[in-house]
Design an enzyme around this catalytic site. Structure first.
Site, short mmCIF file in Angstrom:
data_model
loop_
_atom_site.label_atom_id
_atom_site.label_comp_id
_atom_site.label_asym_id
_atom_site.label_seq_id
_atom_site.Cartn_x
_atom_site.Cartn_y
_atom_site.Cartn_z
N THR A 26 31.59 55.91 19.26
CA THR A 26 31.12 54.89 18.82
C THR A 26 31.62 53.62 19.48
O THR A 26 33.35 53.48 18.35
CB THR A 26 30.86 53.98 17.50
OG1 THR A 26 29.20 55.21 17.06
CG2 THR A 26 29.48 52.80 17.63
N HIS A 175 21.13 62.73 17.03
CA HIS A 175 22.27 62.90 15.70
C HIS A 175 21.80 62.78 14.31
O HIS A 175 20.73 61.93 14.57
CB HIS A 175 22.44 61.55 16.85
CG HIS A 175 24.00 61.63 15.21
ND1 HIS A 175 24.34 61.52 14.48
CD2 HIS A 175 24.86 59.94 16.05
CE1 HIS A 175 25.14 61.30 14.04
NE2 HIS A 175 25.47 59.52 14.40
N ASN A 178 26.26 62.04 9.44
CA ASN A 178 26.92 61.05 9.64
C ASN A 178 26.17 59.77 8.86
O ASN A 178 27.21 58.43 8.57
CB ASN A 178 27.33 60.71 10.92
CG ASN A 178 28.52 61.38 11.28
OD1 ASN A 178 29.04 62.61 10.37
ND2 ASN A 178 28.91 61.14 12.20
N TYR A 180 23.14 58.74 8.58
CA TYR A 180 22.25 57.67 9.25
C TYR A 180 20.23 59.26 9.54
O TYR A 180 20.25 59.74 8.90
CB TYR A 180 21.99 57.75 11.41
CG TYR A 180 23.56 57.23 11.02
CD1 TYR A 180 23.86 55.57 11.04
CD2 TYR A 180 24.53 57.75 11.60
CE1 TYR A 180 24.57 55.01 10.97
CE2 TYR A 180 26.06 57.05 11.97
CZ TYR A 180 25.85 56.16 11.33
OH TYR A 180 27.07 55.39 11.86
N ASN A 235 28.53 56.96 5.23
CA ASN A 235 27.66 56.13 4.90
C ASN A 235 26.56 56.69 3.15
O ASN A 235 25.44 56.05 3.41
CB ASN A 235 26.67 56.33 6.47
CG ASN A 235 26.89 55.35 7.13
OD1 ASN A 235 27.58 54.31 6.71
ND2 ASN A 235 26.37 56.25 8.12
C1 PHB Z 1 29.72 54.14 13.85
O1 PHB Z 1 29.52 53.06 14.47
O2 PHB Z 1 31.30 54.01 12.85
C2 PHB Z 1 29.69 56.12 14.14
C3 PHB Z 1 27.95 55.66 14.30
C4 PHB Z 1 28.19 56.88 14.54
C5 PHB Z 1 28.41 57.63 13.79
C6 PHB Z 1 29.34 57.98 13.00
C7 PHB Z 1 30.35 56.20 13.42
O3 PHB Z 1 27.99 59.51 13.81
#
Ligand code: PHB
Length: 358
Positions: A26, A175, A178, A180, A235
């Site tokens: 990102t 994805h 992490n 999400y 997260n």
């Molecule tokens: C972030 O924006 O910090 C971020 C985005 C996607 C990811 C991990 C971190 O998988």
């Protein structure tokens, strides 16, 4: 000859010149309308010597956004912007897949249409703060998705995949890592649903499998990868039994015959992590295994030689070294990455890292 980072490999239908993959990163530098712009084209073009580029996480719908200036794949202008990126990478002989992203609860009303509440499996507020256009804001309690909304989410993944193929991508990566949306469904700290998408490991895996089915139906399994992060607490997420959960995920993905499984093998940010046997996970998955997190040339070559990984994704080293492949080839020193320019900003710290040629 021993197999190492420089040994060619095919991931499904995608043939790679080397096993040195650029990890999804990102960078928050999309243009107006979250459209990829010229500096984004340049950035990816500079890194086209990677065996494979995985794009930064890319929101699949307006509700999938959770950070400023992340380039989407849900409008015509975004598809046109990505097409310029893909064309530039292909012109340099590179391969590139798009990472399909829905942030779920890791968002804020100010980033969403009509100031909507972020959506999630369950109405559980994450600890921490969202990055927004109006600075850091406390996360809010998300709205739990209704059962009858889930087919729409699955369709958003399918449509985003059609869009990615229209832009010319060599494939897509789902994805599911992490913290999400798909990870929020997988792990039991964030999924407390009482319907067939919550409770048992099988139920919590259901949405990922439905999304994978839909994406595979559009792209073909040989163009689809999945990313997971069994231990990452990033997260504000956790699971009571990650080994059982993610071994099941690997088993359940096997019948699709995907291009690869991409595994973040630890946590982003230091904290105590539960025990986890990644080799056991790797044995459960019957296809190509992409390892990620903190690898160096030496540790990546060892992982490949010992059969612990087929390919290795490098993140921070690719931020600072557009010619990482050449530097690895020559055992040349690496540029240091400047953390202060990772997220947002302009050309500085984005497209101005020197190559060995200057
Ligand atoms: C972030 O924006 O910090 C971020 C985005 C996607 C990811 C991990 C971190 O998988």
């Amino acid at each position: 000859m021993t197999t190492d980072l420089f040994s060619p490999i095919s991931l499904g239908s995608i043939s790679l010149k080397s096993r040195i993959v650029m990890a999804p990163l990102t960078r928050n530098r999309a243009g107006a309308g979250n459209v990829p712009q010229d500096i984004n084209v340049k950035y990816y073009e500079q890194r086209a010597s990677a065996g494979l580029i995985i794009t930064e996480a890319t929101p699949i719908s307006a509700m999938a956004h959770g950070y400023p200036a992340t380039p989407g794949i849900h409008s015509e202008a975004q598809v046109a912007g990505w097409k310029k990126v893909v064309d530039a990478v292909h012109a340099k002989g590179g391969k590139i897949v798009l990472q399909l992203w829905h942030v779920g609860r890791i968002s804020h009303p100010s980033l969403l249409p009509d100031n909507a509440l972020p959506v999630a499996p369950s109405a559980i507020k994450p600890a921490g703060q969202a990055f927004t256009y109006i600075g850091l804001q406390d996360f809010v309690t998300p709205r739990a998705l209704e059962l009858n909304e889930l087919p729409g989410i699955v369709e958003d993944y399918a449509q985003a995949t059609r869009n990615a193929l229209a832009a010319g991508f060599d494939g897509v990566e789902i994805h599911a890592a992490n913290g999400y949306l798909l990870d929020q469904f997988l792990r039991d700290s964030t999924n407390q649903r009482k319907d067939q998408y919550g409770g048992s490991i099988e139920n919590r895996t259901r949405l990922l499998l439905e999304v994978t089915r839909a994406v595979v139906d559009v792209a073909g399994a040989d163009k689809v990868g999945v990313r997971i992060s069994p231990l990452n607490p990033f997260n504000d997420i956790a699971d009571s039994n990650p080994q059982a959960l993610f071994n099941h995920v690997a088993d359940a993905l096997n019948p699709f015959k995907l291009a690869y499984l991409h595994v973040v093998e630890g946590g982003m940010g230091g904290s105590d992590l539960p025990p986890f046997d990644f080799l056991d996970l790797r044995k459960h998955f019957k296809g190509a295994y992409m390892a990620n997190l903190g690898y160096t040339k030496a540790t990546a070559n060892a992982a490949i030689a010992e059969g612990r990984a087929d390919v290795v994704a490098f993140g921070v080293p690719f931020i600072a070294n557009p010619d990482l492949v050449e530097r690895f080839r020559l055992d040349a020193p690496l540029n240091e990455a400047d953390q202060s320019s990772f997220y947002g900003g302009n050309e500085t710290g984005y497209i101005d890292y020197p190559t060995l040629q200057g």
